[in-house]
Design an enzyme around this catalytic site. Structure first.
Site, PDB file in Angstrom:
ATOM      1  N   SER A 111      -6.904   0.976   7.502  1.00 41.56           N
ATOM      2  CA  SER A 111      -7.675   1.594   6.428  1.00 41.56           C
ATOM      3  C   SER A 111      -9.146   1.583   6.798  1.00 41.56           C
ATOM      4  O   SER A 111      -9.670   0.577   7.286  1.00 41.56           O
ATOM      5  CB  SER A 111      -7.455   0.837   5.111  1.00 41.56           C
ATOM      6  OG  SER A 111      -8.216   1.420   4.067  1.00 41.56           O
TER       7      SER A 111
ATOM      8  N   CYS B 273      -6.223  -4.771  -5.240  1.00 45.88           N
ATOM      9  CA  CYS B 273      -5.407  -3.909  -6.087  1.00 45.88           C
ATOM     10  C   CYS B 273      -4.949  -4.611  -7.365  1.00 45.88           C
ATOM     11  O   CYS B 273      -4.399  -3.990  -8.252  1.00 45.88           O
ATOM     12  CB  CYS B 273      -4.191  -3.419  -5.305  1.00 45.88           C
ATOM     13  SG  CYS B 273      -4.631  -2.410  -3.880  1.00 45.88           S
TER      14      CYS B 273
ATOM     15  N   THR C 137      -3.846  18.917   3.745  1.00 44.31           N
ATOM     16  CA  THR C 137      -5.063  19.190   4.511  1.00 44.31           C
ATOM     17  C   THR C 137      -5.785  17.893   4.849  1.00 44.31           C
ATOM     18  O   THR C 137      -6.008  17.059   3.986  1.00 44.31           O
ATOM     19  CB  THR C 137      -6.001  20.106   3.704  1.00 44.31           C
ATOM     20  OG1 THR C 137      -5.317  21.321   3.408  1.00 44.31           O
ATOM     21  CG2 THR C 137      -7.270  20.407   4.482  1.00 44.31           C
TER      22      THR C 137
ATOM     23  N   GLN D  88      -6.606  -5.693   7.097  1.00 41.79           N
ATOM     24  CA  GLN D  88      -7.687  -6.686   7.126  1.00 41.79           C
ATOM     25  C   GLN D  88      -8.025  -7.130   8.542  1.00 41.79           C
ATOM     26  O   GLN D  88      -9.137  -7.592   8.800  1.00 41.79           O
ATOM     27  CB  GLN D  88      -7.296  -7.919   6.296  1.00 41.79           C
ATOM     28  CG  GLN D  88      -7.185  -7.673   4.809  1.00 41.79           C
ATOM     29  CD  GLN D  88      -8.526  -7.389   4.137  1.00 41.79           C
ATOM     30  OE1 GLN D  88      -9.584  -7.652   4.682  1.00 41.79           O
ATOM     31  NE2 GLN D  88      -8.464  -6.847   2.924  1.00 41.79           N
TER      32      GLN D  88
ATOM     33  N   THR E 161      -2.547   1.882   1.813  1.00 40.94           N
ATOM     34  CA  THR E 161      -1.341   1.862   0.985  1.00 40.94           C
ATOM     35  C   THR E 161      -0.383   2.967   1.388  1.00 40.94           C
ATOM     36  O   THR E 161       0.832   2.750   1.522  1.00 40.94           O
ATOM     37  CB  THR E 161      -1.717   2.003  -0.500  1.00 40.94           C
ATOM     38  OG1 THR E 161      -2.394   0.820  -0.919  1.00 40.94           O
ATOM     39  CG2 THR E 161      -0.483   2.211  -1.366  1.00 40.94           C
TER      40      THR E 161
END
Length: 383
Positions: free
Chosen positions: A199, A327, A237, A179, A72
């Protein structure tokens, strides 16, 4: 039968090898990568090594990868970053109606900031027409954003053709490949893409870490400010353990991509075959493109059985499935993807997404399909 998890498109379990790659960075090598002392240098080396690994797998330069906190964030960074970079001269964006909400909601926010967004329609299989993309392009178009493979129905978009069009027109092209990575081949040295989102937790890596590819041809403004991390493109960080896990998960996924893709495609076929045997071809509907589809995603409608009832009944049988996007899976709203595909109301209200993993077997899939068929028959017989 043990519980059966058929929601791999939402998230995947962390592989043992991935966890082992992460553990040292929670305890022994725990330094801040921005610190100058030995502890910081060790952490910085780990981040650099992981970036090199991902770059090698994607065939891009290490400096073209920015580590983020999620897919996201990567989507948001691409859209808002491009808007900040190019928005003074061009304020038009082209996307599709079936994008992930990380893209759609970002576009809505940009509209409120004065940008103009064209949301392209798709056909009944969820496919966008390249001709529609071309027709939507204007002189002030700065960005085209189209996902590689849809997270709800699995339809794979014509990314190469759209990218070539974008290059010809001098327009930045963003692709959400969350995906697709690990399921489809991705070679960024020859794919006409400027920005691509990834992701870790979709390919057996940890949650809370993603990446954004930014082609060296373009520059984008950072989404986050504060420190000089990620070459001043993403302050904060770095999640060293997560980044190390992401690199290991990607390495394993790419190495076994063809075998894993073949296996989950066979599981997908097994579920369709079992449902056909149990319910007949007219007893359910497969949503999405018949051939251009991600191999691990199967979206099925059981007309006459609403989605919530089917999901709750499956859960009682120890079978985990979903209603669509991870989501929004807690919401009972109709899927925006299925609405964009203009499917019949009965099909949209009974849609269930099954998504498969590399470690699953045919016995599990047949059992899950048989239970889904039994639930469907039972509920239909009541009405």
């Amino acid at each position: 039968m043990n519980p059966i998890y058929l929601d791999h498109a939402a998230t995947t379990p962390v592989r043992t090898e991935v966890l082992e790659a992460m553990l040292p960075y929670f305890t022994g090598t725990f330094g801040n990568p921005s610190s100058l002392h030995a502890f910081g240098r060790e952490a910085r080396i780990a981040v650099s090594r992981s970036r090199d690994t991902l770059a090698g797998l994607l065939n891009c330069a290490p400096g073209e990868l920015i580590f983020t906190g999620s897919g996201t964030e990567s989507d948001n960074a691409a859209l808002f970053g491009a808007a900040a970079q190019f928005g003074a001269e061009r304020k038009h964006i082209v996307t599709t109606q079936v994008e992930h909400h990380a893209v759609l909601h970002a576009c809505e926010r940009l509209e409120r900031a004065g940008f103009d967004v064209t949301y392209l329609p798709v056909d009944e299989t969820g496919l966008v027409r390249v001709e529609d993309v071309e027709a939507a392009v204007r002189g002030d178009t700065m960005l085209i954003s189209v996902m590689y493979g849809n997270n709800e129905v699995g339809t794979v978009q014509p990314i190469r053709q759209i990218g070539e069009l974008a290059r010809e027109r001098g327009i930045a092209f963003h692709v959400d490949a969350v995906q697709a990575f690990g399921m489809l081949p991705i070679d960024l040295s020859e794919l006409p893409v400027d920005l691509m989102s990834f992701s870790a937790h979709k390919l057996y890596g940890p949650k809370g870490v993603g990446a954004l590819y930014v082609n060296k041809r373009i520059a984008i403004q950072p989404l986050l400010y504060g420190g000089s991390q990620e070459r001043k493109r993403r302050a904060g960080t770095e999640n060293v353990a997560g980044i190390a896990g992401f690199a290991k998960a990607a390495e394993l996924a790419v190495a076994a991509r063809q075998d894993n893709a073949r296996h989950v495609a066979e599981l997908r076929g097994c579920m369709i075959g079992t449902l056909t045997r149990e319910l007949g071809a007219d007893g359910f509907t497969v949503n999405g493109h018949p051939s251009d589809v991600l191999p691990h995603i199967l979206n099925v409608s059981f007309p006459g059985v609403d989605t919530e009832t089917m999901l709750m009944s499956l859960d009682l049988e120890g079978i985990a499935a979903a209603s669509g996007s991870a989501c929004t899976s807690g919401s009972l709203e109709l899927s925006h993807v299925l609405r964009a595909m203009k499917l019949p109301d009965a099909v949209m209200r009974s849609a269930v997404r099954f998504s498969f993993g590399y470690s699953q077997n045919f016995e599990q899939i047949r059992y899950a399909a048989e239970k889904a068929a039994t639930i469907s028959r039972r509920i239909r017989n009541r009405s």
